[in-house]
Design an enzyme around this catalytic site. Structure first.
Site, mmCIF file in Angstrom:
data_model
loop_
_atom_site.group_PDB
_atom_site.id
_atom_site.type_symbol
_atom_site.label_atom_id
_atom_site.label_comp_id
_atom_site.label_asym_id
_atom_site.label_seq_id
_atom_site.Cartn_x
_atom_site.Cartn_y
_atom_site.Cartn_z
ATOM 1 N N ALA A 199 15.576 9.208 -19.409
ATOM 2 C CA ALA A 199 15.624 9.567 -20.795
ATOM 3 C C ALA A 199 15.236 10.786 -20.669
ATOM 4 O O ALA A 199 13.985 11.319 -21.071
ATOM 5 C CB ALA A 199 14.609 8.407 -21.370
ATOM 6 N N GLY B 194 11.656 18.587 -20.934
ATOM 7 C CA GLY B 194 10.242 19.204 -20.597
ATOM 8 C C GLY B 194 9.809 18.536 -19.059
ATOM 9 O O GLY B 194 9.578 19.396 -18.514
ATOM 10 N N PRO C 100 14.451 16.516 -24.306
ATOM 11 C CA PRO C 100 15.283 17.925 -24.110
ATOM 12 C C PRO C 100 14.714 18.384 -22.715
ATOM 13 O O PRO C 100 15.027 19.607 -22.442
ATOM 14 C CB PRO C 100 14.508 18.566 -25.234
ATOM 15 C CG PRO C 100 13.260 18.058 -25.299
ATOM 16 C CD PRO C 100 13.462 16.569 -25.255
ATOM 17 N N CYS D 94 5.106 8.106 -25.633
ATOM 18 C CA CYS D 94 4.093 8.735 -26.461
ATOM 19 C C CYS D 94 3.853 8.001 -27.621
ATOM 20 O O CYS D 94 3.723 8.354 -28.622
ATOM 21 C CB CYS D 94 4.719 10.313 -26.790
ATOM 22 S SG CYS D 94 6.250 10.013 -27.603
ATOM 23 N N ASP E 24 10.533 8.142 -19.087
ATOM 24 C CA ASP E 24 9.848 8.465 -20.293
ATOM 25 C C ASP E 24 10.661 8.218 -21.515
ATOM 26 O O ASP E 24 11.372 8.539 -22.097
ATOM 27 C CB ASP E 24 9.781 10.136 -20.069
ATOM 28 C CG ASP E 24 8.930 10.635 -21.371
ATOM 29 O OD1 ASP E 24 7.844 10.029 -21.465
ATOM 30 O OD2 ASP E 24 9.502 11.686 -21.659
HETATM 31 C C1 LIG Z 1 10.856 10.393 -25.170
HETATM 32 S S1 LIG Z 1 12.287 11.056 -25.361
HETATM 33 C C2 LIG Z 1 12.490 11.972 -23.715
HETATM 34 C C3 LIG Z 1 11.645 13.203 -23.502
HETATM 35 C C4 LIG Z 1 11.975 13.926 -22.293
HETATM 36 N N1 LIG Z 1 11.686 12.926 -21.207
HETATM 37 C C5 LIG Z 1 11.116 15.283 -22.161
HETATM 38 O O1 LIG Z 1 10.316 15.197 -21.311
HETATM 39 O O2 LIG Z 1 11.629 16.192 -22.849
HETATM 40 C C6 LIG Z 1 13.255 9.802 -24.952
HETATM 41 C C7 LIG Z 1 14.787 10.328 -24.945
HETATM 42 O O3 LIG Z 1 15.749 9.093 -24.405
HETATM 43 C C8 LIG Z 1 17.005 8.972 -25.236
HETATM 44 N N2 LIG Z 1 17.369 7.698 -24.972
HETATM 45 C C9 LIG Z 1 17.016 6.655 -25.956
HETATM 46 N N3 LIG Z 1 17.832 5.465 -25.587
HETATM 47 C C10 LIG Z 1 18.540 6.048 -24.463
HETATM 48 C C11 LIG Z 1 19.303 5.290 -23.460
HETATM 49 N N4 LIG Z 1 19.552 4.068 -23.706
HETATM 50 N N5 LIG Z 1 19.711 5.776 -22.250
HETATM 51 C C12 LIG Z 1 19.426 6.933 -22.230
HETATM 52 N N6 LIG Z 1 18.644 7.829 -22.855
HETATM 53 C C13 LIG Z 1 18.289 7.344 -23.798
HETATM 54 C C14 LIG Z 1 16.594 9.603 -26.431
HETATM 55 O O4 LIG Z 1 17.857 10.177 -26.870
HETATM 56 C C15 LIG Z 1 15.581 10.803 -26.307
HETATM 57 O O5 LIG Z 1 16.163 12.066 -25.947
#
Ligand SMILES: C[S@@+](CC[C@H](N)C(=O)[O-])C[C@H]1O[C@@H](n2cnc3c(N)ncnc32)[C@H](O)[C@@H]1O
Lengths: 182, 323
Positions: free
Chosen positions: B133, B138, B136, B254, B201
């Protein structure tokens, strides 16, 4: 999911030649060394994006069935059979070329033009139409642009003569990462 | 029977929470998890501002050089405990997210607690790492830095829109060892890969980040939490399926909500042979029960990072090894 109409594939021999010739002709033959740790791949969509992919990642990509969105380092793009080196590509060849100018101001990072009076120094006698890597304060990399006048004409040029055009809509200056990336 | 003063205190906190604009169920559960005094501190903390943290990027420049360049710009910074690569920005006359050094990828803006998941996963040169996941980016860029651009990160993101910022950050930070795939990580098995390590994440309700997003005070109901729970269980189960035996996975959110954390892990442990590893970081132990739920006793090895206790965004982190 949008924008699924792209293909991620190895570059053809013709595309590879196009990129290598561009680097050699525009920036000197030493710049080819910057590509030595990988192979060129193409993401074909509206334009062709060119990536430099190390062999370690390439082996995995070749096994993958999913659609690859990005890999390795994006170095430039091919539009209408012409290769354009972009931000990261220009940063990669930086140690291997003399085509550099240093400027005093940072407006290029906002996609704005560089005027002759913004020039601080240059390391070789460029001609009009040459590609230049733009450096700023502390020799930080700003991006890449095309000379609108030759080095020999700079002293005679009037104030506000454009030296390098800023192109807001292209990934040629590092400000792009703020304008488009976030 | 509840003591009179405690009763009054709880009533006061409910009112405090209401005045601050929280949905009532949130205050109830924080009282039940943290007690009244700590809930009050949490609510108060959420009204403040988090310090800006930057992570120096050794893929682009040695830390000391970046530090010197920022000092030349009169940026005042201090060290961050446990993270030699990070600095807390005390004062900056320039917007720290738009300097030439930032645009050159010499550093990343990243919350302090969000430095833990990648560090705990501790990826090594040469490993195949999944970041399921990713946008962006980080943590993806942090993983690449820890791997010294060696080995491979398969970074997956479902949203095409968010993939753009992932791409931008990877390019800016000089990451060379990533492969980004725009897909649903629930289908990760279709890639036919076996990972040494995985970071999940997970997408979550974000209740640990109210300090930077006050709309979260009212935007999520308990039903929403249960929907996240379902997705998280599915993502984690699928992630474990593509992890090699003895491979390691870090699950983080988070969010402070047990449904998205301990309940997810407990549910997954029912069908998967995973060993929870002790992690030696700040924070409180994971919960073993909440309201009517009982969680796996090993959950004490997970960590809950509460915003007011860590001066950072709220996080839940657990590390597991596949048996
Ligand atoms: C909590 S954020 C991740 C932040 C990232 N790890 C960082 O440190 O910058 C969760 C991300 O998972 C994506 N997401 C949600 N459902 C998903 C799925 N089924 N498969 C892949 N990505 C997914 C969202 O669009 C979002 O960008």
């Amino acid at each position: 999911m949008e924008n699924n109409d792209f293909v991620f594939r190895k570059s053809s021999a013709m595309e590879e030649t196009l990129v290598l010739n561009h680097l050699k002709e525009m920036f000197g033959s030493k710049t080819i060394q910057s590509l030595s740790n990988g192979n060129l791949w193409i993401k074909e969509g509206k334009i062709k994006e060119v990536f430099l992919i190390p062999e370690e990642q390439e082996k995995i990509i070749l096994k993958l069935s999913g659609e690859i969105y990005y890999a390795g380092t994006p170095i430039g793009s091919i539009v209408e059979n012409e290769f354009q080196l972009e931000i990261e590509g220009s940063s990669l060849i930086l140690p291997f070329t003399n085509n550099k100018i240093k400027i005093k101001t940072s407006q290029f990072l906002y996609g704005k033009h560089i005027f002759v009076e913004n020039l601080e120094s240059y390391s070789y006698n460029f001609d009009k139409g040459d590609y230049l890597i733009i450096l700023g304060k502390n020799n930080l990399h700003y991006g890449i642009g095309k000379a609108e006048i030759g080095a020999k004409d700079i002293d005679k040029a009037k104030q506000n003569t454009i030296l390098v055009k800023g192109l807001k809509d292209k990934p040629l200056d590092r400000g792009w990462y703020l304008r488009r990336g976030n | 029977m509840m003591h009179m003063s405690t009763l009054n205190e709880a009533t006061n906190i409910r009112k405090f929470g209401k005045d601050l604009g929280y949905l009532p169920y949130m205050i109830e559960r924080y009282i039940s998890i943290l007690g009244e005094e700590e809930t009050k501190k949490l609510l108060q903390f959420n009204e403040t501002k988090l310090p800006q943290i930057i992570r120096f990027n050794s893929l682009r420049k040695p830390h000391a050089e970046t530090e010197m360049l920022l000092k030349k710009k009169q940026v005042v910074m201090e060290r961050v405990k446990n993270f030699p690569e990070a600095r807390r920005v005390i004062r900056s006359p320039v917007p720290i997210g738009a300097t030439e050094e930032y645009l050159n990828g010499f550093y990343m803006l990243q919350g302090e607690n969000s430095l833990y998941p990648s560090s705990i996963l501790n990826p090594k040169n040469g490993e195949l790492v999944g970041d399921l996941a990713a946008a962006p980016g980080g943590k993806t860029t942090h993983l690449a830095q820890l791997m010294n651009n060696r080995g491979t990160i398969v970074a997956i993101e479902i949203s095409a829109f968010r993939s753009r910022s992932l791409k931008s950050n990877l390019a800016r930070m000089g990451v060379q060892n990533s492969i980004v795939i725009n897909m649903d990580s629930q289908n990760i098995q279709s890639l036919n890969l076996e990972f040494d390590k995985i970071l999940l994440d997970a997408p979550c309700s974000g209740s640990g980040t109210i300090i930077s997003d006050p709309t979260r005070k009212i935007s999520k109901t308990i039903d929403d939490l249960l929907k996240y729970h379902e997705l998280q269980v599915s993502l984690l189960t699928n992630a474990i399926n593509v992890l090699r035996t003895q491979g390691e996975i870090v699950y983080s959110t988070c969010s402070l909500e047990p449904e998205e954390n301990e309940l997810v892990i407990t549910k997954v442990l029912e069908s998967k042979d995973m060993k929870i590893e002790e992690i030696n970081i700040i924070g409180e132990n994971g919960l073993t029960k909440f309201e009517t739920y009982n969680f796996d006793s090993e959950m004490v090895k997970a960590k809950r990072l509460y915003p007011h206790k860590t001066c950072g965004e709220g996080f839940f982190i657990v590390k597991m090894v596949k048996e």
